[in-house]
Design an enzyme around this catalytic site. Structure first.
Site, PDB file in Angstrom:
ATOM      1  N   HIS A 195      -0.350   1.801  11.584  1.00 34.20           N
ATOM      2  CA  HIS A 195       0.920   2.519  11.732  1.00 34.20           C
ATOM      3  C   HIS A 195       0.886   3.542  12.841  1.00 34.20           C
ATOM      4  CE1 HIS A 195      -1.257   5.526   9.378  1.00 34.20           C
ATOM      5  NE2 HIS A 195      -0.239   6.368   9.439  1.00 34.20           N
ATOM      6  N   HIS A 202      -5.655  11.495  14.993  1.00 38.34           N
ATOM      7  CA  HIS A 202      -4.643  10.538  15.452  1.00 38.34           C
ATOM      8  C   HIS A 202      -3.334  11.320  15.556  1.00 38.34           C
ATOM      9  CE1 HIS A 202      -7.419   7.748  13.038  1.00 38.34           C
ATOM     10  NE2 HIS A 202      -7.760   7.667  14.319  1.00 38.34           N
ATOM     11  N   TYR A 210     -15.331   5.539   4.208  1.00 44.11           N
ATOM     12  CA  TYR A 210     -13.868   5.480   4.172  1.00 44.11           C
ATOM     13  C   TYR A 210     -13.435   4.028   4.234  1.00 44.11           C
ATOM     14  CZ  TYR A 210      -8.996   6.084   5.534  1.00 44.11           C
ATOM     15  OH  TYR A 210      -7.617   6.015   5.601  1.00 44.11           O
ATOM     16  N   HIS A 251       0.852  -1.188   0.000  1.00 43.33           N
ATOM     17  CA  HIS A 251       0.000   0.000   0.000  1.00 43.33           C
ATOM     18  C   HIS A 251       0.888   1.237   0.000  1.00 43.33           C
ATOM     19  CE1 HIS A 251      -2.904   3.001   1.336  1.00 43.33           C
ATOM     20  NE2 HIS A 251      -3.880   2.129   1.170  1.00 43.33           N
ATOM     21  N   GLU A 296      -2.455  13.409  12.330  1.00 37.15           N
ATOM     22  CA  GLU A 296      -3.419  13.306  11.242  1.00 37.15           C
ATOM     23  C   GLU A 296      -4.832  13.631  11.718  1.00 37.15           C
ATOM     24  OE1 GLU A 296      -3.073   9.328   9.830  1.00 37.15           O
ATOM     25  OE2 GLU A 296      -0.926   9.479   9.401  1.00 37.15           O
ATOM     26  N   HIS A 349      -2.923   3.657  14.895  1.00 38.61           N
ATOM     27  CA  HIS A 349      -4.252   3.651  14.296  1.00 38.61           C
ATOM     28  C   HIS A 349      -4.208   2.814  13.025  1.00 38.61           C
ATOM     29  CE1 HIS A 349      -2.016   7.109  12.732  1.00 38.61           C
ATOM     30  NE2 HIS A 349      -2.724   7.023  11.627  1.00 38.61           N
TER      31      HIS A 349
END
Length: 466
Positions: free
Chosen positions: A346, A376, A361, A303, A352, A382
């Site tokens: 991560h 976060h 989402y 990703h 964020e 998260h």
């Protein structure tokens, strides 16, 4: 073109004229010949206009970074009564974050969509700070706000002396009148209103809701593309800048509301601030349609980091480190092989703040709704919720290419650690059960050691039973 009111016959978006480009030096005149030729400040300007410069950077900033515009107006903006503190005070705006007005917390936070107020509320009164870091006085930092409004601004204009506004409407169109002209901004679009410009917000659809990022001391710019090459992400030609438009005539009691150090001040004048007949420069308001973003993604495995979806960035002096990034998660194809496709779990040295404009989402199957938000902070873990994780691994490698459709999520990301305002922590829309979305994650550990004698099915990612 002369008009008695900014809202009378406000044209539909396809009837509004725009100039195109990002960071260009633009020029526009509502009356042919209103722009002076060969100089910025002649002894007498065409049509008896006043010349006035607005500077977004210091005079001596390098040419490639220097931002300023010249406005040619019927009366200069200095023609007003003294500023006085606005009464009643707006208690929920912050531009200097410290222990007296905000709190530090590493806990993952999420808010449900905020309801539109019942009492008449315009954009100014409906604006409130969620979190931020730094100080507008020190010209370094950011603030993240949200707004809910149900009425247009009346006989007044707003000016933010603290920083630039990046507005992300989520519900209801915005008709925004600026000193450079008019813009219509719909959900799915963004608008940037630079520090110091006066503007008014009208609500043609009534109730409106959205998000605002504010940067202190640094302007947004397009990110470098690096190995991507010359094309992709947000194209400069898709950014739209208004054309000159002006109001003339007497406007007794017109109010300028100025945000300065997070406080609001008002000054009275007898004319509209939108009396600019012509202008030129590169310090201007502009808008962008997020559907025009050209996303990039992996075509084989793993990703991509979310930075690949950066639309705009406000850099710091440290290369590659942003005071604020504006990142989106638009419709796109997922085609990776043998890969966990939702965003990975991560912890990040950046903080964020996420919002959702429409749709769902991909990493949150439950609880994250359009108009909601999450935070976060630095090094707080998260990632996908339990239902998303289990559904993803259940598909295995048989998922095939998949298109994420009908969604637009975004993220404000900063290298600074945000402090959260008390009304955000105490909000009735706080999702106190947010942490529960991960509690159901269970161990899938097989308990078998893997060494050179073990047979491993690499396509399924687990040891072969013997």
């Amino acid at each position: 073109m002369e008009c008695n009111s900014r809202t009378s016959n406000f044209p539909c978006d396809f009837d509004l004229e725009y100039q195109t480009g990002f960071g260009n030096h633009f020029s526009s005149e509502a009356i042919v010949g209103a722009l002076p030729q060969c100089q910025n400040s002649p002894l007498i300007c065409p049509f008896g206009l006043y010349a006035e410069q607005i500077s977004g950077t210091s005079f001596t900033s390098p040419r490639k970074l220097n931002q300023r515009s010249w406005l040619y107006r019927i009366k200069p903006s200095v023609t007003h009564e003294p500023f006085r503190p606005r009464i009643p005070r707006h208690e929920k705006l912050v531009s200097e974050f410290n222990q007296s007005n905000s709190s530090a917390t590493p806990t993952q936070l999420r808010w449900k969509p905020v309801e539109i107020p019942e009492r008449p509320t315009d954009f100014i009164d409906g604006l409130y700070t969620i979190c931020g870091a730094g100080s507008s006085y020190l010209r370094h930092g950011f603030a993240i706000h949200m707004y809910t409004a149900n009425k247009s601004m009346e006989n007044s204009a707003f000016c933010n002396a603290d920083g630039d506004f990046l507005i992300v409407p989520q519900k209801g169109r915005l008709w925004i009148t600026t000193e450079c002209g008019r813009l219509q901004v719909c959900p799915g679009e963004i608008v940037i209103l630079p520090q110091g410009y006066r503007f008014a917000v009208d609500l043609p659809d009534g109730p409106s809701r959205g998000y605002v990022a504010e940067t202190f001391g640094t302007h947004l710019q397009l990110p470098d593309l690096g190995p991507i090459g010359a094309n992709g992400l947000a194209a400069p030609r898709d950014f739209l800048v208004p054309v000159a438009w002006y109001e003339d005539g007497s406007r007794p009691g017109y109010t300028i509301v100025q945000k300065y150090g997070g406080e609001l001040f008002t000054a009275k004048q007898d004319f509209s601030p939108f009396n600019v007949v012509a202008w030129h420069g590169n310090y201007v308001p502009y808008k962008y349609d997020l559907s025009k973003f050209c996303p990039y993604n992996t075509v084989l495995m793993d990703h991509s980091d979310p930075s690949i979806n950066t639309v705009l960035t406000a850099p710091t002096d440290k290369p590659g480190v942003a005071l604020l990034d504006f990142v989106i998660f638009p419709p796109r194809w997922l085609v990776a092989e043998h890969t966990f496709r939702p965003p990975y779990y991560h912890r990040n040295c950046m903080s964020e703040f996420m919002g959702l404009i429409y749709g769902g989402y991909e990493a949150k199957a439950d609880g994250f709704h359009p108009g909601g938000a999450s935070l976060h902070s630095c090094m707080t873990p998260h990632g996908p919720d339990t239902r998303t994780y289990e559904a993803t691994i259940a598909l295995g490698n048989e998922a095939g290419p998949h298109r994420i459709a009908d969604t637009m999520a975004f993220m404000f990301e900063s290298c600074l650690i945000p402090r959260v305002c008390p009304w955000a922590l105490e909000s009735p829309f706080m999702d106190h059960d947010y942490y529960q979305c991960w509690i159901g994650l269970k161990s899938h550990f097989s308990g078998l050691s893997m060494n050179e004698d073990d047979d491993v099915d690499l396509q399924k990612g687990k040891p072969i039973e013997r």
